[in-house]
Structure formats: structure tokens, C-alpha cells
Design a protein around this motif. Structure first.
Motif, short mmCIF file in Angstrom:
data_model
loop_
_atom_site.label_atom_id
_atom_site.label_comp_id
_atom_site.label_asym_id
_atom_site.label_seq_id
_atom_site.Cartn_x
_atom_site.Cartn_y
_atom_site.Cartn_z
N ILE A 172 0.85 -1.19 0.00
CA ILE A 172 0.00 0.00 0.00
C ILE A 172 0.88 1.24 0.00
CG2 ILE A 172 -0.15 0.01 2.54
CD1 ILE A 172 -3.01 1.07 2.29
N PHE A 173 0.45 2.27 -0.70
CA PHE A 173 1.17 3.54 -0.63
C PHE A 173 0.16 4.68 -0.56
CE2 PHE A 173 0.54 2.94 -5.18
CZ PHE A 173 0.24 4.21 -5.66
N ALA A 174 0.51 5.68 0.23
CA ALA A 174 -0.28 6.89 0.33
C ALA A 174 0.44 8.00 -0.42
CB ALA A 174 -0.47 7.29 1.79
N CYS A 175 -0.32 8.87 -1.05
CA CYS A 175 0.28 9.98 -1.80
C CYS A 175 -0.57 11.23 -1.65
CB CYS A 175 0.44 9.61 -3.28
SG CYS A 175 -1.12 9.29 -4.13
N PRO A 176 0.04 12.40 -1.79
CA PRO A 176 -0.73 13.65 -1.76
C PRO A 176 -1.72 13.68 -2.93
CG PRO A 176 1.61 14.07 -1.47
CD PRO A 176 1.48 12.64 -1.89
N PRO A 177 -2.73 14.56 -2.87
CA PRO A 177 -3.71 14.65 -3.97
C PRO A 177 -3.02 14.93 -5.31
CG PRO A 177 -4.43 15.93 -2.07
CD PRO A 177 -3.03 15.51 -1.79
N ARG A 178 -3.56 14.35 -6.37
CA ARG A 178 -3.02 14.51 -7.71
C ARG A 178 -4.11 14.95 -8.67
NH1 ARG A 178 0.41 8.78 -7.72
NH2 ARG A 178 2.22 9.56 -6.55
N GLU A 179 -3.68 15.44 -9.83
CA GLU A 179 -4.65 15.83 -10.83
C GLU A 179 -5.35 14.61 -11.41
OE1 GLU A 179 -0.53 15.96 -12.87
OE2 GLU A 179 -1.41 16.45 -10.91
N TYR B 267 -1.39 -10.89 -6.10
CA TYR B 267 -0.74 -9.84 -5.31
C TYR B 267 -1.27 -8.47 -5.77
CZ TYR B 267 3.15 -7.73 -2.68
OH TYR B 267 3.92 -7.03 -1.77
N VAL B 268 -1.60 -7.61 -4.83
CA VAL B 268 -2.33 -6.39 -5.15
C VAL B 268 -1.59 -5.14 -4.68
CG1 VAL B 268 -3.66 -6.37 -3.00
CG2 VAL B 268 -4.67 -5.39 -5.08
N SER B 269 -1.85 -4.03 -5.35
CA SER B 269 -1.29 -2.72 -4.97
C SER B 269 -2.45 -1.80 -4.58
CB SER B 269 -0.52 -2.09 -6.14
OG SER B 269 0.55 -2.91 -6.54
N VAL B 270 -2.37 -1.22 -3.39
CA VAL B 270 -3.44 -0.34 -2.90
C VAL B 270 -2.92 1.09 -2.80
CG1 VAL B 270 -5.03 0.15 -1.00
CG2 VAL B 270 -4.52 -2.22 -1.62
N ARG B 271 -3.66 2.00 -3.37
CA ARG B 271 -3.31 3.43 -3.36
C ARG B 271 -4.32 4.17 -2.50
NH1 ARG B 271 -5.55 7.64 -6.64
NH2 ARG B 271 -4.12 9.38 -7.06
N VAL B 272 -3.83 5.00 -1.58
CA VAL B 272 -4.73 5.81 -0.77
C VAL B 272 -4.32 7.27 -0.86
CG1 VAL B 272 -3.33 5.32 1.31
CG2 VAL B 272 -5.64 6.21 1.56
N THR B 273 -5.31 8.12 -1.08
CA THR B 273 -5.06 9.56 -1.12
C THR B 273 -6.28 10.25 -0.51
OG1 THR B 273 -4.35 11.40 -2.54
CG2 THR B 273 -6.00 9.87 -3.46
N VAL B 274 -6.30 11.56 -0.56
CA VAL B 274 -7.39 12.30 0.06
C VAL B 274 -8.13 13.08 -1.03
CG1 VAL B 274 -5.91 14.30 0.56
CG2 VAL B 274 -7.97 13.90 1.94
N ASN B 275 -9.46 13.10 -0.93
CA ASN B 275 -10.25 13.82 -1.93
C ASN B 275 -10.50 15.27 -1.49
OD1 ASN B 275 -12.36 13.77 -0.02
ND2 ASN B 275 -13.35 11.99 -0.97
N GLU B 276 -11.29 15.99 -2.29
CA GLU B 276 -11.54 17.41 -2.03
C GLU B 276 -12.27 17.65 -0.71
OE1 GLU B 276 -13.66 18.73 -5.43
OE2 GLU B 276 -11.91 18.68 -6.77
N LYS B 277 -13.00 16.62 -0.23
CA LYS B 277 -13.73 16.76 1.03
C LYS B 277 -12.88 16.39 2.24
CE LYS B 277 -18.17 15.65 -1.18
NZ LYS B 277 -19.34 14.73 -1.17
N GLY B 278 -11.62 16.03 2.00
CA GLY B 278 -10.74 15.63 3.08
C GLY B 278 -10.92 14.18 3.50
N GLU B 279 -11.60 13.38 2.67
CA GLU B 279 -11.84 11.98 2.99
C GLU B 279 -10.79 11.09 2.32
OE1 GLU B 279 -16.73 12.39 3.04
OE2 GLU B 279 -15.67 11.83 1.20
N ALA B 280 -10.31 10.08 3.05
CA ALA B 280 -9.34 9.15 2.48
C ALA B 280 -10.04 8.25 1.46
CB ALA B 280 -8.71 8.31 3.58
N ASN B 281 -9.37 8.02 0.35
CA ASN B 281 -9.93 7.22 -0.73
C ASN B 281 -8.99 6.07 -1.05
OD1 ASN B 281 -11.60 6.46 -2.87
ND2 ASN B 281 -10.49 7.73 -4.33
N PHE B 282 -9.47 4.83 -0.88
CA PHE B 282 -8.65 3.64 -1.13
C PHE B 282 -9.03 3.04 -2.49
CE2 PHE B 282 -8.36 4.22 3.37
CZ PHE B 282 -7.15 3.66 3.76
#
Length: 253
Positions: free
Chosen positions: A112-119, A148-163
Motif C-alpha cells: 500500500i502507498f499513500a500519496c498527496p492529492p493529484r490531478e 498480489y495487489v497494490s493499494v493506493r490511498v489519497t485524500v479527496n476534495e472533502k478531506g476523505e481518504a480514498n482507497f
């Protein structure tokens, strides 16, 4: 220096070994991934404490069942992260982690990796796609099917985490195994193609490949583990683990 005469067919057959006609893979090899709610809250909560200003990486431990990955725990290895990337450091506890997982009946089912918001449209960086391919290569012991899976988590415009969950294609695995891909310093959402190789994208030769060509979407589910709890402060974070944290856990045993 052995073959003294060449035909055009001989040359084309040899050259084909270094040519990749890039195309999307329609069939994923992981039916779905189910994430433990407590483990997810702990992981995204720490990134939120950092203001979503830097990336974060973890390894997913759980089980496979009928091609579906069930995640029970996240282990965060030593790492050096920035807003635009990450470096996994040498982990002197890797063997102990693997042994503990085995004793608990768990295997590594993904990362799993977390990243800042992207376009919009920017899902995986070149670095992340290559890391995903390397993880799948290790899990499959080569270029082969694996759940084997890759999970991406970031934050949306409402400040909610999105997996979101993905796999990279077997073609991406093959290209990484051959050393044909590298991160593109001029386009974070693409992989550079090594000059030894040729990539054909939509009928044209391409110097780089957008990572979206390599991604297969995997459905995400959620569950609450009846066996495992994610309450103890995690290793390798800037927040230290204390004796009081251990006392709280032991007092509940």
C-alpha cells in the motif's frame, strides 16, 4: 561472431525480443481485495497527521482465498519519503516480520502507498508502477499470474481518504524484469523506455509510456477482523513507541 550470415527474418526475430507492443490487460488476476478497517484507519490516520504532504508505504499481510486478497495487517518498513517519492531503507527486522507473519498464518498479499492529492488521470507514478511490478514479480517468482495487489490511498476534495486497488499487467512485469523501464524525471505519470528497447504505443514508437496503460483495477471491500487488532503504535514512524503503550496492550491480554 558465430552466425556468419543473416537474413532479414533472422534479424527481425532477434529484434522482436527488444520490442514491446504496449496494450492494456483486460483480465486482472486478483478478484478483489478486502481491507481491515482498523489497519486502514491507522495507516491513513498517520498520513493525515503529516498533512498528506508526503508519501507512505506499507506491506499488506493477510490471506488469499479463491483469488481474493484479505488484508489483516499493514507493516510499515523503514523508509525515507517525500511529497514526490519514497525510498525503502534496509530493514534489519524483515526476517523477524516474515517469521511472525508465518506463525500467525499470514502471507504478504500486497503493498500500500499513500500519496498527496493529484490531478485527474494521474494514478501511479513511474516509480510506483515499477515498484508494483517488482512486488508482483517476487510474489509470482517471475512473470506469471498472481493475486498480489497494490493499494493506493489519497485524500479527496472533502478531506476523505480514498482507497483504490490495482495490479500492473504481466507486460509491465516483463518490461521491468528486462530492465526496460525507469522513472521519467520529466513526466511523473510515465515510465521511460530504456534505449535498448522499443515500445510501441497505439501504433507509434514511444520514448515513454503512461502508467495507466499498465494498470488493472481491482474492486475494494472492507471488513473488521475478528482476530487481529491494530491498536499498538506502528514501527518506523516519527511517533515513538513507549513502555506505556506496551502496558496498555498487555493489560488487555
Amino acid at each position: 561472431d558465430i552466425k556468419k550470415s543473416w537474413t532479414l527474418t533472422d534479424f527481425l526475430e532477434m529484434d522482436d525480443q527488444f520490442v514491446f507492443k504496449v496494450k492494456r490487460q483486460e483480465d486482472k488476476h486478483c478478484a478483489a481485495v478486502s481491507l481491515d478497517a482498523g489497519a486502514c484507519v491507522s495507516f491513513q490516520g498517520y498520513v493525515q497527521q503529516l498533512g498528506w504532504r508526503q508519501q507512505r508505504v506499507g506491506f499488506l499481510y493477510g490471506t488469499f482465498d479463491d483469488g481474493e486478497a484479505r488484508v489483516e495487517a499493514v507493516y510499515e518498513p523503514p523508509q525515507d519519503c517525500s511529497e514526490n517519492g519514497f525510498v525503502l531503507l534496509e530493514d534489519d527486522k524483515a526476517e523477524a516480520v516474515a517469521q511472525l507473519a508465518q506463525l500467525l498464518g499470514l502471507v504478504r498479499v500486497g503493498w500500500i502507498f499513500a500519496c498527496p492529492p493529484r490531478e485527474d488521470g494521474f494514478v501511479f507514478s513511474g516509480e510506483e508502477a515499477i515498484q508494483a511490478a517488482m512486488e508482483q514479480l517476487e510474489a509470482a517468482n517471475g512473470v506469471a499470474e498472481t493475486p498480489y495487489v497494490s493499494v493506493r490511498v489519497t485524500v479527496n476534495e472533502k478531506g476523505e481518504a480514498n482507497f483504490e486497488a490495482y495490479q500492473v499487467s504481466q507486460q509491465c512485469m516483463a518490461m521491468v524484469a528486462e530492465g526496460a523501464l525507469a522513472p521519467d524525471p520529466d513526466d511523473a505519470a510515465a515510465c521511460l523506455v530504456h534505449e535498448t528497447f522499443t515500445a510501441i504505443v497505439e501504433g507509434k514508437r514511444a520514448a515513454n509510456v503512461n502508467t495507466n496503460f499498465f494498470l488493472c483495477n481491482v474492486p475494494v471491500k472492507q471488513h473488521t477482523s475478528a482476530t487481529f487488532a491494530a491498536t499498538f503504535p506502528k514501527e518506523n514512524r516519527m511517533i515513538p513507541q513507549t513502555r506505556d503503550d506496551l502496558k496498555v496492550v498487555l493489560s488487555k491480554a
